[in-house]
Design a protein around this motif. Structure first.
Motif, PDB file in Angstrom:
ATOM      1  N   GLY A 229     -24.047   5.327 -25.773  1.00  0.00           N
ATOM      2  CA  GLY A 229     -24.849   6.543 -25.698  1.00  0.00           C
ATOM      3  C   GLY A 229     -24.352   7.639 -26.618  1.00  0.00           C
ATOM      4  O   GLY A 229     -25.155   8.336 -27.258  1.00  0.00           O
ATOM      5  N   VAL A 230     -23.031   7.791 -26.719  1.00  0.00           N
ATOM      6  CA  VAL A 230     -22.476   8.848 -27.577  1.00  0.00           C
ATOM      7  C   VAL A 230     -22.782   8.577 -29.048  1.00  0.00           C
ATOM      8  O   VAL A 230     -23.179   9.481 -29.794  1.00  0.00           O
ATOM      9  CB  VAL A 230     -20.960   8.973 -27.345  1.00  0.00           C
ATOM     10  N   ALA A 284     -22.036  22.478 -34.040  1.00  0.00           N
ATOM     11  CA  ALA A 284     -21.005  21.464 -33.810  1.00  0.00           C
ATOM     12  C   ALA A 284     -20.449  21.510 -32.398  1.00  0.00           C
ATOM     13  O   ALA A 284     -19.835  20.531 -31.940  1.00  0.00           O
ATOM     14  CB  ALA A 284     -19.864  21.643 -34.810  1.00  0.00           C
ATOM     15  N   LEU A 285     -20.658  22.610 -31.688  1.00  0.00           N
ATOM     16  CA  LEU A 285     -20.070  22.767 -30.359  1.00  0.00           C
ATOM     17  C   LEU A 285     -20.537  21.711 -29.363  1.00  0.00           C
ATOM     18  O   LEU A 285     -19.704  21.170 -28.615  1.00  0.00           O
ATOM     19  CB  LEU A 285     -20.377  24.176 -29.844  1.00  0.00           C
ATOM     20  N   PRO A 286     -21.834  21.359 -29.282  1.00  0.00           N
ATOM     21  CA  PRO A 286     -22.231  20.315 -28.320  1.00  0.00           C
ATOM     22  C   PRO A 286     -21.547  18.974 -28.534  1.00  0.00           C
ATOM     23  O   PRO A 286     -21.188  18.296 -27.573  1.00  0.00           O
ATOM     24  CB  PRO A 286     -23.755  20.211 -28.528  1.00  0.00           C
ATOM     25  N   LEU A 289     -17.900  19.245 -27.290  1.00  0.00           N
ATOM     26  CA  LEU A 289     -17.871  19.202 -25.826  1.00  0.00           C
ATOM     27  C   LEU A 289     -18.158  17.796 -25.314  1.00  0.00           C
ATOM     28  O   LEU A 289     -17.568  17.347 -24.318  1.00  0.00           O
ATOM     29  CB  LEU A 289     -18.894  20.191 -25.255  1.00  0.00           C
ATOM     30  N   LEU A 290     -19.049  17.100 -25.983  1.00  0.00           N
ATOM     31  CA  LEU A 290     -19.369  15.725 -25.584  1.00  0.00           C
ATOM     32  C   LEU A 290     -18.140  14.829 -25.684  1.00  0.00           C
ATOM     33  O   LEU A 290     -17.861  14.035 -24.771  1.00  0.00           O
ATOM     34  CB  LEU A 290     -20.499  15.190 -26.462  1.00  0.00           C
ATOM     35  N   TYR A 291     -17.403  14.958 -26.758  1.00  0.00           N
ATOM     36  CA  TYR A 291     -16.191  14.157 -26.919  1.00  0.00           C
ATOM     37  C   TYR A 291     -15.128  14.539 -25.890  1.00  0.00           C
ATOM     38  O   TYR A 291     -14.417  13.681 -25.357  1.00  0.00           O
ATOM     39  CB  TYR A 291     -15.636  14.316 -28.334  1.00  0.00           C
ATOM     40  N   ARG A 296     -12.041   9.977 -22.123  1.00  0.00           N
ATOM     41  CA  ARG A 296     -11.406   8.855 -21.423  1.00  0.00           C
ATOM     42  C   ARG A 296     -12.264   7.607 -21.498  1.00  0.00           C
ATOM     43  O   ARG A 296     -11.774   6.494 -21.714  1.00  0.00           O
ATOM     44  CB  ARG A 296     -11.157   9.243 -19.967  1.00  0.00           C
ATOM     45  N   TYR A 297     -13.582   7.766 -21.328  1.00  0.00           N
ATOM     46  CA  TYR A 297     -14.474   6.613 -21.388  1.00  0.00           C
ATOM     47  C   TYR A 297     -14.586   6.075 -22.813  1.00  0.00           C
ATOM     48  O   TYR A 297     -14.724   4.866 -23.016  1.00  0.00           O
ATOM     49  CB  TYR A 297     -15.854   6.996 -20.866  1.00  0.00           C
ATOM     50  N   LEU A 298     -14.542   6.972 -23.794  1.00  0.00           N
ATOM     51  CA  LEU A 298     -14.661   6.527 -25.178  1.00  0.00           C
ATOM     52  C   LEU A 298     -13.482   5.654 -25.585  1.00  0.00           C
ATOM     53  O   LEU A 298     -13.652   4.625 -26.246  1.00  0.00           O
ATOM     54  CB  LEU A 298     -14.750   7.735 -26.114  1.00  0.00           C
TER      55      LEU A 298
END
Length: 308
Positions: A229-230, A284-286, A289-291, A296-298
């Motif tokens: 998803g990312v 770039a902020l979203p 924040l997503l990362y 941990r999951y990535l």
């Protein structure tokens, strides 16, 4: 035949030269000298952090100071973050990007886990061809598909009376054509590492294939699903080429808005570089924040399947 007693074997073993110690995993770092590793890391960090640091500093500088090429501002101001919302339609671009990228990420991850489950757990004719096709599609440059997709979507208006070009739906379909193969391959790699015994036990308890997928596979596959998803989200968030062709001004994404804003500053009397830097940081902020949220999951999803 000579029989050696137990005490003699013990003495012989004690007198034998010791075996060389096995190298630990940490010794792999000894391939390069310590000072060279430090130099390489400093150079890499500088190449990444120096431009980002300048963007942050320039976003708090007046436009005159940025245009003059100053590295240290004479005055610090937050006016760039206030004026940029009226200078460029950034809010609508961010909303369109969040909508398109979010839908692409969710749909791509869900379809990828279902498709990967079928490819990994079921044997059928053409299965290997599909798996090889997923890898082969990664080598096709997206630029080559721009004109065919535009012609195909334009024909939908002529033959089906359906408007695709210029809509968010058309952009979502465009991104799915690139995100689905990669997301599916990520999930195939991840699901190969899941033990079949859990699924077999669930089937013995009366679960169907859909029930196993919903109750066993998906809960255990969250790291892989989040990775898929990312990456699908980033595909929609960072793209400029397809978004420039497939959207109108009211459906333009943040990347397109920034491109138009940056192009408008060329040749201007007073380029609004400070506002451009501030807009870039806000866009770039979203992603940052997503990362941070899914870090941990990535890590778990990207390393899954690497060790069997």
């Amino acid at each position: 035949m000579t029989v050696v007693s137990a005490p003699e074997r013990v003495r012989a073993a004690a007198a034998a030269p010791p075996l060389p110690a096995r190298r630990s995993r940490g010794d792999v770092a000894d391939v390069l000298p310590r000072w060279l590793r430090v130099v390489v890391l400093v150079v890499i960090l500088a190449m990444v952090l120096v431009p980002v640091a300048y963007i942050v500093v320039a976003s708090f500088m007046p436009d005159l100071d940025v245009a003059a090429g100053k590295l240290v501002p004479d005055t610090v101001t937050v006016e760039n973050y206030i004026r940029m919302w009226s200078t460029v339609d950034l809010a609508k671009g961010l909303g369109n990007s969040l909508l398109v990228s979010g839908v692409v990420a969710v749909v791509s991850a869900l379809l990828a886990v279902i498709t990967a489950y079928c490819l990994v757990r079921f044997a059928f004719k053409g299965r290997l061809t599909i798996l090889r096709g997923l890898v082969a599609l990664q080598s096709v440059p997206g630029t080559l598909l721009l004109l065919p997709l535009f012609v195909l979507f334009s024909s939908a208006r002529t033959y089906l009376n359906i408007t695709v070009v210029g809509t968010s739906t058309g952009l979502i379909i465009t991104y799915l054509t690139f995100a689905l193969p990669f997301s599916t391959w990520v999930m195939v790699t991840y699901l190969r590492g899941l033990p079949r015994e859990l699924e077999e036990a669930a089937m013995l308890d009366g679960c169907s294939a859909v029930g196993v997928l919903r109750r066993i596979v998906i809960p255990l596959s969250w790291p892989g699903i989040i990775v898929a998803g990312v990456f699908a989200f980033l595909l929609g968030w960072n793209d400029v080429l397809f978004a420039s062709v497939m959207t109108r001004p009211d459906t333009a994404t943040a990347a397109v808005v920034l491109q138009v804003f940056g192009s408008a500053q060329e040749g201007g009397a007073l380029p609004l570089y400070g506002q451009l830097m501030a807009s870039s940081l806000v866009c770039a902020l979203p992603v940052v924040l997503l990362y941070l949220v899914f870090q941990r999951y990535l890590i778990g999803g990207l390393t899954a399947g690497g060790v069997k």
